[in-house]
Structures are given as C-alpha cells and as structure tokens.
Scaffold this motif. Structure first.
Motif, PDB file in Angstrom:
ATOM      1  N   PHE A 102       0.832  -1.198   0.000  1.00  0.00           N
ATOM      2  CA  PHE A 102       0.000   0.000   0.000  1.00  0.00           C
ATOM      3  C   PHE A 102       0.872   1.257   0.000  1.00  0.00           C
ATOM      4  O   PHE A 102       0.565   2.241  -0.680  1.00  0.00           O
ATOM      5  N   GLY A 103       1.958   1.216   0.772  1.00  0.00           N
ATOM      6  CA  GLY A 103       2.797   2.395   0.914  1.00  0.00           C
ATOM      7  C   GLY A 103       3.522   2.771  -0.374  1.00  0.00           C
ATOM      8  O   GLY A 103       3.637   3.960  -0.698  1.00  0.00           O
ATOM      9  N   ARG A 104       3.996   1.783  -1.120  1.00  0.00           N
ATOM     10  CA  ARG A 104       4.744   2.082  -2.352  1.00  0.00           C
ATOM     11  C   ARG A 104       3.845   2.742  -3.388  1.00  0.00           C
ATOM     12  O   ARG A 104       4.337   3.474  -4.261  1.00  0.00           O
ATOM     13  N   PRO A 112      -2.332   5.769  -5.774  1.00  0.00           N
ATOM     14  CA  PRO A 112      -2.613   5.039  -4.530  1.00  0.00           C
ATOM     15  C   PRO A 112      -3.485   3.819  -4.785  1.00  0.00           C
ATOM     16  O   PRO A 112      -4.387   3.847  -5.631  1.00  0.00           O
ATOM     17  N   LEU A 113      -3.216   2.756  -4.052  1.00  0.00           N
ATOM     18  CA  LEU A 113      -3.866   1.483  -4.319  1.00  0.00           C
ATOM     19  C   LEU A 113      -5.385   1.573  -4.180  1.00  0.00           C
ATOM     20  O   LEU A 113      -6.128   1.043  -5.018  1.00  0.00           O
ATOM     21  N   CYS A 114      -5.867   2.245  -3.144  1.00  0.00           N
ATOM     22  CA  CYS A 114      -7.318   2.365  -2.966  1.00  0.00           C
ATOM     23  C   CYS A 114      -7.936   3.224  -4.067  1.00  0.00           C
ATOM     24  O   CYS A 114      -9.101   3.026  -4.425  1.00  0.00           O
ATOM     25  N   TYR A 132      -9.799  11.396  -0.912  1.00  0.00           N
ATOM     26  CA  TYR A 132     -10.306  10.425   0.060  1.00  0.00           C
ATOM     27  C   TYR A 132      -9.621   9.070  -0.109  1.00  0.00           C
ATOM     28  O   TYR A 132      -9.171   8.462   0.876  1.00  0.00           O
ATOM     29  N   THR A 133      -9.549   8.580  -1.342  1.00  0.00           N
ATOM     30  CA  THR A 133      -8.957   7.260  -1.552  1.00  0.00           C
ATOM     31  C   THR A 133      -7.461   7.248  -1.243  1.00  0.00           C
ATOM     32  O   THR A 133      -6.923   6.221  -0.808  1.00  0.00           O
TER      33      THR A 133
END
Length: 209
Positions: A102-104, A112-114, A132-133
């Motif tokens: 998630f951090g990378r 961002p992954l989300c 938000y994501t």
C-alpha cells in the motif's frame, strides 16, 4: 452463479477457521512442531511468491521458489526448533508486505492502491474522491503497521496462549472491521450513491495488491 459464490465463500471461511484452529493447536503443542513450522511458513512464502510473480515475472518467481525449497530442506530442523519465532516472522512479514504494498503506491508518480480500486468501480474519480482514496490508502498502511507492532509486543510480553489467540482469531476479524469502518466513513464523507460493502470487498479481493 449465486450458489457457486456462496459455496466459494463457505469454502474460504472453512479454510481460514481450520487454519486458525490448527495453528493455535500447534503453537501450544510441542509435539506438533513440524505442523506449526509448515503452517507458519506456507502463507508467507505463498504471498511473497505471488507478489514476486506480479512484480517481476514468472522466471524470477520460479527461481525464488526453487531457492526457497532448497533453504527449507537445508534449515528445516532449525525452523521446527524455533517454530514460534517462525510464526512471528510469518505474521509480521504479512503485515510488512501489505504495508509496503500500500505504501509504495503512495510514492510520487504512482496511483494510490485504494484509488485504483475505486477507479475500477466509480471512475473517473472527482478531486474529492481522489483525496479520500489516497487517505484511505494511508489508513491501511497505518493499520498494517499497528497490527505488526501489536503482534510483536504480545509475542515479547504476553503469554504464548494470548499471543496465539490474537494472531489466529483476531487478525482476520480486525481486517474485516477495517473494511466496515472505512465503508461507514465513506458513506459520511463522499456524497452521492456509493457501492455497497460487499461490492467493495469483491473488487479488492478480485484485484489483490
């Protein structure tokens, strides 16, 4: 189709329950060290090889699998003698891999992954949804890091039974609770119709990090 999905979900639930029960039993039974070491190593190795396959391709993943098999054969007695530490490394390794994954995606030039998951369902996203994501991705990083810290602290300072109960019977419910909490916040923060919790989880698990 619906009955097939229910059967798949039931099979997954049964698998996780059986794994947790066996892991808890083997952690507390000194005669089951081979079982404990195997249960501890399997998820970490599987996840690591799957991610390596996704990131670096099949050849690197196959070479890594061969190297892992050789090392397991060479050091298996050491693993069984230190099965509790192996299990600790499995748990902390899982949280570290997830936090890193998630951090990378938060690095400059990456999505961002989300945000990626949300874009598959709702895209194109508004500026508010993008912010938000991104914040949700940060929240997942913090969540996994906190779980890793709690796992380590309990291993160091709590009885083995308490630590084993936490890692085997609380880890997965906490992840599900995180999904529920995020969905509740999303309904308050983002206007307009939103996809349901089940749909969100389906997108996540269909496109793992």
């Amino acid at each position: 189709m619906a009955s097939g999905r229910r059967l798949q979900l039931a099979a997954v639930v049964v698998f996780f329950i059986a794994y947790s029960v066996l892991s808890h039993y083997s952690n507390l039974n000194s005669q089951a060290r081979d079982l404990s070491a195997g249960l501890a190593l399997a998820p970490m190795l599987t996840l690591g090889l799957v991610l390596l396959w996704r990131w670096s391709g099949a050849l690197i993943a196959v070479l890594a699998a061969a190297a892992a098999a050789f090392l397991l054969h060479l050091f298996w007695p050491l693993f069984t003698e230190n099965f509790s530490i192996v299990y600790l490394l499995q748990q902390c390794g899982f949280y570290a891999i997830m936090a890193f994954t998630f951090g990378r995606s938060l690095f400059k030039g990456r999505m961002p992954l989300c945000t990626q998951f949300a874009d598959r369902v709702h895209g194109p996203l508004s500026a508010l949804e993008l912010r938000y994501t991104r914040n949700v991705t940060v929240a997942w990083v913090i969540f996994f890091m906190l779980n890793m810290a709690v796992t380590f602290v309990l291993f160091e300072f709590a009885p083995l039974r308490i630590w084993s109960l936490f890692v085997n019977f609380f880890s997965l419910p906490l992840i599900l609770l995180m999904f529920v909490a995020e969905y509740s916040v999303r309904r308050c923060v983002l206007p307009g119709p939103r996809s349901g919790l089940i749909a969100t989880m389906r997108v996540y698990f269909a496109n793992p990090p």
